[in-house]
Design an enzyme around this catalytic site. Structure first.
Site, PDB file in Angstrom:
ATOM      1  N   SER A 168       0.866  -1.184   0.000  1.00 43.17           N
ATOM      2  CA  SER A 168       0.000   0.000   0.000  1.00 43.17           C
ATOM      3  C   SER A 168       0.900   1.230   0.000  1.00 43.17           C
ATOM      4  O   SER A 168       2.067   1.151   0.434  1.00 43.17           O
ATOM      5  CB  SER A 168      -0.858   0.018   1.276  1.00 43.17           C
ATOM      6  OG  SER A 168      -1.420   1.291   1.499  1.00 43.17           O
ATOM      7  N   TYR A 181      -2.670  -1.067  10.477  1.00 48.04           N
ATOM      8  CA  TYR A 181      -2.607  -1.274   9.019  1.00 48.04           C
ATOM      9  C   TYR A 181      -1.287  -0.754   8.452  1.00 48.04           C
ATOM     10  O   TYR A 181      -0.601  -1.452   7.698  1.00 48.04           O
ATOM     11  CB  TYR A 181      -3.793  -0.559   8.364  1.00 48.04           C
ATOM     12  CG  TYR A 181      -3.898  -0.765   6.862  1.00 48.04           C
ATOM     13  CD1 TYR A 181      -4.502  -1.897   6.336  1.00 48.04           C
ATOM     14  CD2 TYR A 181      -3.411   0.200   5.978  1.00 48.04           C
ATOM     15  CE1 TYR A 181      -4.610  -2.075   4.953  1.00 48.04           C
ATOM     16  CE2 TYR A 181      -3.516   0.031   4.602  1.00 48.04           C
ATOM     17  CZ  TYR A 181      -4.122  -1.109   4.088  1.00 48.04           C
ATOM     18  OH  TYR A 181      -4.221  -1.275   2.727  1.00 48.04           O
TER      19      TYR A 181
END
Ligand code: NAD
Length: 283
Positions: A168, A181
Site C-alpha cells: 500500500s 494497518y
C-alpha cells in the site's frame, strides 16, 4: 478542475491483455473481491491457470472461477484463512495437486480494523498483523518451497517463480487512526525486500505493488459520496480514483518475463499520491 482534466476519463481505460502467462500456474489470495478479484481475472486473461483463494463468500469465489474459465484456462476456488498455518499448507497442497506446480503467488489478502490509537484493542492489532503480514509470510514460504523444489522451467518462464506482495502507499505514508494497518504494510516492504535479496540467486523474483486509493469495498466511505470523492481527489494528482484493473495490469507485468530484471522493487500504482500533492500549489 480545468477543462483538460474535466474532459479526461474518470475511470481506467478498457484494454485487452496480451497472453503473457500461458502455461503458468498462479495463486491469488483474497481473490473473491476488489483488487484480488481483478488480479485473478487478469492473470487468467493473460493465459495462466488460477487458484482463487478466499476466506468467506463461496458464491463470489465461484463467480470469479467461472469468469476466469471463460478465458479458456483452468481455475479453482480455495477456501483458506491466510493467517492459519495449516489451512495455508493445505491450500497450496490442493492447488499443486490440481495444477501440478505453482509459478506465481499474488499475496493480496488484507483487511483494516481502524481505531484511534488509544482505543485500539489488542484483537484489532493482532487481526490486522495476522492477516496482512503473517499471511504474506505463510503464503510466500509455501510458494518458495515449491519454486525451489521445481527450479526454472525455461519454456514456461525465465524465473523459478514470482511473488507479488500487495502492499500500500501506507508502507511509506504514515496513517493516523490506522496504526495497525500502516505497520503491517511497512512490514511487508521489508519482508518483500529481504525475500528478494535472499531468493534472487535462485531466480525467484519478489516484488510488491503499492496501490493508492482503489475503488473496492475496503474503503467505500472514501469514495461513495460526491463530497468524499472530491476530498479524496485532493490527494490524487492524476484526478481519478484507481480501479482494481489498474492494479491487475501491473500484476500481470510483474508476473511476466517482461519484468524479468525487476527484483525487490515496489511499484507504486497510485495516480501520484506519493508525490506530496499538498506541495503542488505551494510549500
Ligand atoms: P477487499 O476487502 O475488496 O478484498 C480483501 C480480500 O481479502 C477479500 O477477498 C477478503 O475475503 C480477503 N481476506 C480477508 N481476510 C482474509 C483471510 N484471513 N484469509 C484469506 N483472505 C482474506 O479489499 P481490497 O481493496 O481489494 O484489498 C486487497 C489488498 O489491497 C489488501 O491487502 C489491501 O490492504 C490492499 N490495498 C487496497 C487499497 C485500496 O484502496 N482498495 C489500497 C492499498 C492497498
Amino acid at each position: 478542475m480545468n477543462t483538460t482534466a474535466a474532459a479526461a476519463s474518470s475511470t481506467a481505460p478498457s484494454l485487452t491483455l496480451p497472453k503473457l502467462l500461458v502455461g503458468q500456474k498462479a495463486l491469488v489470495t483474497g481473490a473473491n473481491s476488489g483488487i484480488g478479484r481483478a488480479v485473478a481475472l487478469a492473470l487468467g486473461e493473460a493465459g495462466a491457470d488460477v487458484a482463487v483463494n478466499y476466506v468467506q463468500g463461496d458464491e463470489a469465489a465461484n463467480d470469479v472461477v467461472a469468469a476466469i474459465r471463460a478465458h479458456g484456462v483452468d481455475a479453482i476456488a480455495c477456501k483458506a484463512d491466510v493467517s492459519d498455518e495449516d489451512q495455508v499448507a493445505n491450500m497450496f497442497g490442493e492447488m499443486i495437486e490440481r495444477f501440478g506446480t505453482l509459478d506465481i503467488l499474488v499475496a493480496n489478502a488484507g483487511l483494516q480494523r481502524d481505531a484511534p490509537f488509544h482505543a485500539m484493542t489488542l484483537a484489532q492489532w493482532h487481526t490486522v498483523l495476522s492477516v496482512n503480514l503473517t499471511g504474506q509470510f505463510l503464503c510466500a514460504r509455501e510458494a518458495v518451497r515449491e519454486f525451489v523444489r521445481r527450479g526454472v522451467v525455461s519454456q514456461i518462464s525465465c524465473a523459478a517463480g514470482k511473488i507479488i506482495c500487495m502492499s500500500s502507499v501506507h508502507q511509506e505514508i504514515p496513517w493516523a487512526g490506522h496504526a495497525n494497518y500502516a505497520t503491517s504494510k511497512g512490514g511487508i516492504k521489508l519482508l518483500m525486500e529481504s525475500l528478494a535479496q535472499e531468493l534472487a540467486p535462485q531466480r525467484i523474483r519478489v516484488n510488491a505493488i503499492a496501490p493508492g486509493a482503489i475503488r473496492t469495498p475496503i474503503n467505500t466511505t472514501a469514495w461513495n459520496t460526491p463530497e468524499a470523492y472530491k476530498s479524496l481527489m485532493t490527494l490524487v494528482p492524476y484526478g481519478r480514483i484507481g480501479e482494481p484493473e489498474d492494479i491487475a495490469r501491473a500484476a500481470v507485468w510483474l508476473a511476466s518475463d517482461l519484468s524479468d530484471y525487476v527484483v525487490g522493487t515496489t511499484l507504486f500504482v497510485d495516480g501520484g499520491m506519493t508525490l506530496y500533492p499538498g506541495f503542488a500549489t505551494g510549500g
